[in-house]
Design a protein around this motif. Structure first.
Motif: not given
Ligand code: ARG
Length: 259
Positions: A48, A105, A108, A156, A194
């Protein structure tokens, strides 16, 4: 039949490698090394790309830490990297259904996700932080209770804040940047996201700040379809090599300046 094909390919490859060797020994460094289990032509990364500095678009190009690490892994495995940009919320399903080779992405590792996909070794640490308006009365995590919190859907930040502050207080946006816009417009009181994206959103928007207290500390890893153990092992081996030779650190240092 598959075995035969693999054998033929391996043989062809060996012949090609030797043929190359005769005149240009150095050219072999670009070819996949025998230590890997699979042969890859194209590796598709589901991501994303609205999450700087991990993945975002610079004009029409995909850039960022994850993009560059994935590209280095693909090269190491003798493959071309293809980026498939999608909603964050769709990445795990795309991995499960084999629409992409892996998901990367700033994702987590969580126990729930581990039931759906396998994760590589972690390549980075993430921290969930809280963004508020510069003049906000919110100073600690406790002050968040009863406040309107904006998050990116399926992250997360979304999951934890629903647990801790009640789903009714959480507004979910397709992109982190949309949550930040809502914060600027006063539609939400805080955004949980994040820390590195938080820093870049705060830098790009006036009047916002990040609380000193971290909300959660987590590990980022690459998601791979369950059962695809050759690819999992190969990605881990490539990642290990790229970590040992400093490539991963160099990429991270290029996007995250030491404070
Ligand atoms: N670290 C968080 C998760 O894994 C947010 C990651 C969002 N990444 C992105 N490319 N939008 O839920």
């Amino acid at each position: 039949m598959k075995k035969l094909l693999a054998l033929t390919l391996a043989l062809l490859f060996t012949v090609a490698a030797f043929a190359g060797c005769a005149d240009k020994p150095a050219s072999n460094s670009d070819a996949p090394v025998a230590q890997y289990k699979g042969q890859y032509d194209v590796l598709k990364m589901g991501t994303n790309a609205a999450f700087p500095p991990y993945e975002y678009k610079d004009g029409s190009n995909f850039v960022g830490i994850d993009v560059e690490i994935a590209d280095a892994i693909a090269k190491e495995l003798g493959a071309t990297l293809e980026i498939v940009d999608m909603e964050f919320d769709s990445i795990i399903t795309a991995v499960e259904q084999g629409e992409v080779s892996f998901g990367m992405a700033g994702m987590t590792v969580t126990d729930e996700r581990k039931e759906q996909v396998d994760f590589s070794a972690s390549y980075a640490t993430g921290v969930q932080s809280v963004i508020v308006a510069e003049n906000s009365e919110i100073a600690t995590l406790d002050d968040l209770s009863g406040k309107k919190i904006g998050v990116q859907l399926g992250t997360t930040g979304d999951i934890y804040s629903c647990d801790d502050f009640g789903e009714e207080n959480v507004t979910k946006f397709a992109k982190g940047a949309d949550a930040v816009l809502a914060l600027k417009g006063g539609d939400v009181d805080a955004v949980i996201i994040d820390n590195e994206p938080a820093k870049s959103f705060v830098a790009a928007n006036e009047g916002l700040k990040i609380l000193d207290t971290d909300y959660a500390i987590e590990d980022y890893a690459i998601a791979i379809k369950k059962g695809n153990t050759d690819l999992l092992d190969d990605i881990n081996a490539a990642l290990e090599k790229l970590t040992a030779d400093g490539t991963v650190d160099n990429i991270i240092a290029k996007y995250i300046k030491a404070e």
